[in-house]
Design a protein around this motif. Structure first.
Motif, short mmCIF file in Angstrom:
data_model
loop_
_atom_site.label_atom_id
_atom_site.label_comp_id
_atom_site.label_asym_id
_atom_site.label_seq_id
_atom_site.Cartn_x
_atom_site.Cartn_y
_atom_site.Cartn_z
N PRO A 227 0.80 -1.22 0.00
CA PRO A 227 0.00 0.00 0.00
C PRO A 227 0.84 1.28 0.00
CG PRO A 227 -0.40 -1.27 2.02
CD PRO A 227 0.46 -2.09 1.13
N VAL A 228 1.99 1.27 0.67
CA VAL A 228 2.86 2.46 0.65
C VAL A 228 3.42 2.66 -0.76
CG1 VAL A 228 5.04 3.43 1.49
CG2 VAL A 228 3.42 2.41 3.10
N LEU A 229 3.86 1.59 -1.38
CA LEU A 229 4.38 1.67 -2.75
C LEU A 229 3.29 2.17 -3.70
CD1 LEU A 229 7.02 1.11 -4.20
CD2 LEU A 229 6.28 -1.25 -4.52
N ASP A 230 2.06 1.67 -3.56
CA ASP A 230 0.94 2.14 -4.38
C ASP A 230 0.70 3.63 -4.19
OD1 ASP A 230 0.60 -0.44 -5.33
OD2 ASP A 230 -1.14 -0.88 -4.05
N GLU A 231 0.76 4.11 -2.95
CA GLU A 231 0.54 5.53 -2.67
C GLU A 231 1.68 6.39 -3.24
OE1 GLU A 231 -2.06 7.13 -1.63
OE2 GLU A 231 -3.23 5.33 -1.17
N LEU A 232 2.90 5.88 -3.16
CA LEU A 232 4.01 6.64 -3.76
C LEU A 232 3.83 6.74 -5.26
CD1 LEU A 232 7.01 5.19 -1.69
CD2 LEU A 232 6.15 7.55 -1.63
N ARG B 103 1.33 9.25 -6.34
CA ARG B 103 1.87 10.62 -6.27
C ARG B 103 2.87 10.89 -7.39
NH1 ARG B 103 0.15 9.60 -1.44
NH2 ARG B 103 -0.32 11.24 0.05
N GLY B 104 3.06 9.92 -8.27
CA GLY B 104 3.99 10.09 -9.38
C GLY B 104 5.45 9.89 -9.00
N VAL B 105 5.70 9.25 -7.85
CA VAL B 105 7.07 9.03 -7.40
C VAL B 105 7.65 7.85 -8.19
CG1 VAL B 105 8.55 8.39 -5.45
CG2 VAL B 105 6.62 9.95 -5.11
N ALA B 106 8.60 8.14 -9.07
CA ALA B 106 9.28 7.11 -9.84
C ALA B 106 10.61 6.73 -9.20
CB ALA B 106 9.51 7.59 -11.27
N ARG B 107 11.09 7.60 -8.33
CA ARG B 107 12.36 7.40 -7.63
C ARG B 107 12.18 7.86 -6.19
NH1 ARG B 107 15.49 3.75 -8.51
NH2 ARG B 107 17.45 4.24 -7.61
N ALA B 108 12.65 7.08 -5.24
CA ALA B 108 12.53 7.45 -3.82
C ALA B 108 13.26 8.77 -3.59
CB ALA B 108 13.15 6.37 -2.95
N PRO B 109 12.73 9.62 -2.73
CA PRO B 109 13.41 10.89 -2.43
C PRO B 109 14.81 10.64 -1.87
CG PRO B 109 11.22 10.82 -1.42
CD PRO B 109 11.49 9.47 -1.97
N ARG B 110 15.73 11.50 -2.19
CA ARG B 110 17.12 11.35 -1.71
C ARG B 110 17.20 11.42 -0.18
NH1 ARG B 110 21.48 14.51 -4.61
NH2 ARG B 110 22.26 12.62 -5.56
N THR B 111 16.22 12.06 0.44
CA THR B 111 16.22 12.17 1.90
C THR B 111 15.97 10.83 2.58
OG1 THR B 111 13.89 12.80 1.80
CG2 THR B 111 15.52 14.60 1.98
N GLY C 210 9.56 -4.30 -6.60
CA GLY C 210 9.01 -2.98 -6.95
C GLY C 210 9.58 -1.88 -6.08
N ALA C 211 9.77 -2.18 -4.80
CA ALA C 211 10.35 -1.19 -3.89
C ALA C 211 11.80 -0.90 -4.27
CB ALA C 211 10.27 -1.70 -2.45
N VAL C 212 12.55 -1.95 -4.59
CA VAL C 212 13.94 -1.78 -5.00
C VAL C 212 14.00 -1.01 -6.32
CG1 VAL C 212 16.00 -3.05 -5.80
CG2 VAL C 212 14.80 -3.77 -3.71
N ALA C 213 13.07 -1.28 -7.23
CA ALA C 213 13.06 -0.63 -8.54
C ALA C 213 12.94 0.89 -8.44
CB ALA C 213 11.93 -1.19 -9.41
N ILE C 214 12.23 1.38 -7.42
CA ILE C 214 12.13 2.85 -7.28
C ILE C 214 13.16 3.41 -6.29
CG2 ILE C 214 9.69 2.88 -7.92
CD1 ILE C 214 9.16 3.74 -4.94
N GLY C 215 14.04 2.51 -5.82
CA GLY C 215 15.13 2.97 -4.98
C GLY C 215 14.83 3.08 -3.50
N LEU C 216 13.81 2.37 -3.02
CA LEU C 216 13.59 2.37 -1.57
C LEU C 216 14.76 1.64 -0.93
CD1 LEU C 216 9.78 1.62 -1.05
CD2 LEU C 216 10.95 3.82 -1.07
N PRO C 217 15.47 2.26 0.00
CA PRO C 217 16.64 1.66 0.63
C PRO C 217 16.24 0.66 1.72
CG PRO C 217 16.32 3.88 1.45
CD PRO C 217 15.26 3.65 0.42
N LEU C 218 15.88 -0.55 1.26
CA LEU C 218 15.40 -1.57 2.19
C LEU C 218 16.52 -2.10 3.08
CD1 LEU C 218 13.12 -3.72 -0.17
CD2 LEU C 218 12.45 -1.83 1.33
N ALA C 219 16.17 -2.32 4.33
CA ALA C 219 17.06 -2.99 5.29
C ALA C 219 16.20 -4.03 6.00
CB ALA C 219 17.64 -1.99 6.29
N LEU C 220 16.45 -5.30 5.70
CA LEU C 220 15.71 -6.35 6.39
C LEU C 220 16.10 -6.35 7.85
CD1 LEU C 220 15.86 -9.39 3.95
CD2 LEU C 220 14.19 -7.54 4.07
N THR C 221 15.12 -6.55 8.71
CA THR C 221 15.42 -6.51 10.13
C THR C 221 14.59 -7.55 10.88
OG1 THR C 221 15.70 -5.01 12.03
CG2 THR C 221 13.72 -4.70 10.70
#
Length: 184
Positions: A95-100, A103-111, A129-140
């Motif tokens: 759902p977060v990826l869908d909402e991004l 909003r037209g987010v093709a690349r995760a914000p640099r922040t 899909g998250a990796v494709a838009i550059g979400l910096p995933l950290a498995l925990t």
């Protein structure tokens, strides 16, 4: 009696020292600090939400607290509030990826520096899909008794890598079989 006892709530005593050690180990792995903006979309009565607030307090960082998980509010905070760190469970990633995307987010914000992802199985979560838009995933992986984080990958994990997070500094992990039960 055993079944009744198993249903009773159990307490986990966490000291200030436990919290501080968890923060230091998390900071060593993730590099968080005073310039971060943490997003809390987890309940504060749960160690996951509480640990975020405490990490930010130890760092002197800002915190954005949502009253409950809402994918729209999470996406808005990531895009509009300069959030740098957020913790999600796998079932909330889609759902977060869908909402991004909405909003037209093709690349995760640099922040955005870290998206901690844990608390459930990855199966079905749109990690590619998250990796494709550059979400910096950290498995925990974490647990209340350890003041939250126990094992975490550095940000930037991809599905091409093993889904096994190394223990944080100062944490020993051991896999043990349960003790055999005595015959009844």
């Amino acid at each position: 009696m055993d079944a009744e006892l198993a249903r009773l709530p159990k307490g986990a005593v966490l000291t200030w020292g436990n919290q501080r050690a968890s923060w230091a180990a998390s900071r060593a792995r993730l590099g968080h600090g005073a310039d971060d903006v943490w997003l809390v979309a987890l309940p504060l009565h749960h160690v996951g939400g509480l640990a975020i607030v405490l990490r930010a307090a130890f760092d002197g960082a800002a915190v954005v607290v949502l009253p409950r998980f809402d994918a729209d509010a999470v996406a808005e905070a990531i895009v509009g509030a300069g959030v740098s760190r957020v913790s999600l469970v796998p079932s909330t990633l889609r759902p977060v990826l869908d909402e991004l995307r909405a909003r037209g987010v093709a690349r995760a914000p640099r922040t955005l520096r870290t998206v901690l992802l844990g608390g459930g199985p990855l199966a079905g979560a749109p990690v590619a899909g998250a990796v494709a838009i550059g979400l910096p995933l950290a498995l925990t992986y974490g647990l209340t008794e350890a003041a939250s984080q126990v094992a975490t990958t550095p940000p930037g994990w991809t599905p091409d890598e093993p889904a096994a997070a190394p223990p944080l500094d100062g944490v020993d992990v051991r896999v043990a079989l349960p003790a055999p039960r005595a015959p009844s």
